[in-house]
Each structure stands twice: as C-alpha cells, then as structure tokens.
Design a protein around this motif. Structure first.
Motif, PDB file in Angstrom:
ATOM      1  N   PHE A 167      29.413  29.907  38.765  1.00 18.77           N
ATOM      2  CA  PHE A 167      30.832  29.712  39.052  1.00 18.77           C
ATOM      3  C   PHE A 167      31.717  29.940  37.823  1.00 18.77           C
ATOM      4  CE2 PHE A 167      28.794  26.434  41.966  1.00 18.77           C
ATOM      5  CZ  PHE A 167      28.621  27.348  42.977  1.00 18.77           C
ATOM      6  N   ALA A 168      31.388  30.955  37.006  1.00 16.50           N
ATOM      7  CA  ALA A 168      32.246  31.269  35.866  1.00 16.50           C
ATOM      8  C   ALA A 168      33.635  31.644  36.363  1.00 16.50           C
ATOM      9  CB  ALA A 168      31.644  32.426  35.058  1.00 16.50           C
ATOM     10  N   THR A 169      33.694  32.240  37.565  1.00 18.48           N
ATOM     11  CA  THR A 169      34.971  32.580  38.186  1.00 18.48           C
ATOM     12  C   THR A 169      35.197  31.664  39.382  1.00 18.48           C
ATOM     13  OG1 THR A 169      34.771  34.912  37.560  1.00 18.48           O
ATOM     14  CG2 THR A 169      36.308  34.395  39.316  1.00 18.48           C
ATOM     15  N   LEU A 170      36.253  30.852  39.324  1.00 24.05           N
ATOM     16  CA  LEU A 170      36.594  29.968  40.434  1.00 24.05           C
ATOM     17  C   LEU A 170      37.835  30.459  41.154  1.00 24.05           C
ATOM     18  CD1 LEU A 170      35.902  26.477  38.849  1.00 24.05           C
ATOM     19  CD2 LEU A 170      34.580  27.648  40.599  1.00 24.05           C
ATOM     20  N   ASP A 171      38.697  31.162  40.445  1.00 24.50           N
ATOM     21  CA  ASP A 171      39.896  31.711  41.047  1.00 24.50           C
ATOM     22  C   ASP A 171      39.603  33.135  41.508  1.00 24.50           C
ATOM     23  OD1 ASP A 171      42.461  32.091  41.866  1.00 24.50           O
ATOM     24  OD2 ASP A 171      43.388  31.949  39.886  1.00 24.50           O
ATOM     25  N   THR A 172      40.512  33.719  42.272  1.00 18.07           N
ATOM     26  CA  THR A 172      40.397  35.128  42.635  1.00 18.07           C
ATOM     27  C   THR A 172      41.330  35.908  41.726  1.00 18.07           C
ATOM     28  OG1 THR A 172      39.949  34.582  44.934  1.00 18.07           O
ATOM     29  CG2 THR A 172      40.676  36.814  44.475  1.00 18.07           C
ATOM     30  N   TYR A 173      40.760  36.676  40.800  1.00  7.52           N
ATOM     31  CA  TYR A 173      41.569  37.454  39.874  1.00  7.52           C
ATOM     32  C   TYR A 173      41.970  38.764  40.526  1.00  7.52           C
ATOM     33  CZ  TYR A 173      40.014  34.308  36.138  1.00  7.52           C
ATOM     34  OH  TYR A 173      39.765  33.211  35.364  1.00  7.52           O
ATOM     35  N   ASN A 174      43.206  39.201  40.266  1.00  8.12           N
ATOM     36  CA  ASN A 174      43.697  40.480  40.771  1.00  8.12           C
ATOM     37  C   ASN A 174      44.187  41.312  39.588  1.00  8.12           C
ATOM     38  OD1 ASN A 174      43.752  39.953  43.825  1.00  8.12           O
ATOM     39  ND2 ASN A 174      44.908  38.224  43.028  1.00  8.12           N
TER      40      ASN A 174
END
Length: 265
Positions: free
Chosen positions: A83-90
């Motif tokens: 879970f290094a990425t929890l947000d959705t990056y755009n």
C-alpha cells in the motif's frame, strides 16, 4: 505484559485503518472533480492496476520521464512496501506529437483484505471504471504472480471493469525469466532499468489513439478560433494560407473530426 502488548498492537492497527479510511475519503472528493474535467476535455484515461508492490508507481514515473517531463515534483511516491500508494494519482502525459492522455495510479490489490477495508478500497479502485485502457501490472519476478493476477482480475470483474481494453504489463523482467509472447496485449518491461518502456508507450498510443483520423480542414479567416485550436491541440502536418482561409492538415480525434466536419475538404 503480553496482553498489554497485544492491546497496543491492536490499537495501532485500528489507528492505521482509520488513517487509510480518512485518506481515501478525502481522495474521493478530488477524483470526482478531476473525472468531470477529463470527460469535458475528452482526454483519454489510462489506469495502472495490479497487485500491491507490482511496480505501478515506478512505471508511472518511467512514463512521465519518457514524455520529457523531468519535474521531480510530478513524480509519484514509490517504495517497496504494501500500500505504498493509497491515493489515486493522476498525471497528464503530453507527447511530442501533442497527443496527450491522463495516467492514473491506483491502490494495489491484495488477497484477504481485511473486511473493514474492502468497501473503502473498492471505492478508490472505481477510478479504473472510467479508464479507456487498463495496464495490468504484474510482478514477473514473484513466484506467486499467477495468483496475484487472478486476484486482480477477480476484483476488476467485481467492479465491472473486466470488459475495458487491457494490456498486461509484466514488470521486473530484469529479475524474472518470463518469455515474451509477442502479442499486442502484453508488454515485458523493467521499470528499474527502463527496458522496453518505450515499446509499452507505443502500445498505449496504438490503443487509445486508434480512432484518430487525418483531416484536411479549410478554415475561413473569420473562424480564427478554430484554426488556433487545431494548431495548439494537434501536430500540424501541413498548413497553407489560401485566399479562402487557412488550410490545415492534422491527425485529430474522431470527436474533433466530427465537430469541425463543416471545414473538411
């Protein structure tokens, strides 16, 4: 002492779950606004999906750099952890020929996700439903990569995203031994070394821009706004100033081809 430590561990886990829920809730609001803008501007969306720690964020950063964007602030967080990425990056990827698409990096999938987090994570993953193309990132060096692929496909099916066009991206080939099957539905790359990342970008372009058409437009000088839009938005192959107006030859989206069909010659 043992019971006390167990209680402390439970409290820390619950605090982490609460923190994740809060981050996902805040991200939901931003995603709705961004989604509306993308739809309005008719910009293709490519979503990175896959099991956690497969290298999605690393691939995103590779594609950002490959597009010529060296701004480190636009790169996304990447780390070898769950879970290094929890947000959705755009991130907007602007190519040399002026074509562009939005690349999104979603939270990683995982088997046996705690029940209390399932609904929250699925809400985040719903970003994939709005994609024109999915990049299913697979850790080719993991001995359990097939199981991880199955988990990803199962979640996509539950979300209703399994019918969206997809390229399976086998990452970390510098560590694995998978053999390239040579199809346009698969890519074999190493985000770490950069191997075959350019080929992946070409596959993406062939999928999301396949409906672009070459148009020859004669735009009256009184419609300068249209001529400016075409020149700013697309790579102009030919341009000439005639008595009747500006002649512009460019490969445009089917939406703009139809929108400005009155100027086609």
């Amino acid at each position: 002492p043992g019971e006390q430590k167990l209680e402390i561990d439970r409290r820390r886990i619950q605090e982490r779950i609460d923190e994740i829920r809060k981050q996902i809730g805040e991200a939901d609001k931003n995603r709705i606004v961004q989604r509306q803008l993308r739809k309005k501007n008719e910009i293709p969306v490519v979503s990175l999906v896959g099991y956690t720690n497969a290298g999605k964020s690393s691939i995103m950063n590779c594609l950002i750099r490959l597009s010529g964007d060296q701004d480190e602030e636009r790169h996304v967080f990447e780390k070898d952890m769950l879970f290094a990425t929890l947000d959705t990056y755009n991130r907007r990827i602007l190519l040399e020929d002026k074509k562009m698409f939005i690349l999104t990096d979603t939270v990683g999938f995982v088997s046996k996700l705690p029940h209390s987090l399932v609904s929250a994570f699925k809400a985040t993953l719903e970003e994939a439903l709005n994609a024109d193309l999915l990049l299913h990132v697979v850790d080719a060096s993991n001995a359990h990569y097939k199981m991880q692929m199955e988990v990803t496909m199962r979640v996509l099916k539950e979300l209703g995203a399994d019918a969206i066009p997809m390229v399976t991206v086998y990452n970390k080939i510098d560590k694995g031994s998978l053999v390239n099957d040579g199809t346009s539905e698969s890519a074999y790359i190493s985000a770490k070394t950069g191997e075959n990342v350019e080929l992946l970008l070409e596959q993406i372009k062939s999928k999301i821009f396949k409906d672009h058409l070459l148009g020859k437009f004669l735009v009256p000088y009184s419609e300068g706004r249209v001529a400016s839009y075409l020149c700013e938005t697309y790579k102009v192959e030919e341009m000439d100033y005639l008595e009747e107006g500006t002649m512009i030859v460019a490969e445009v989206s089917i939406a703009d081809y139809n929108r400005y069909s009155a100027f086609l010659v």
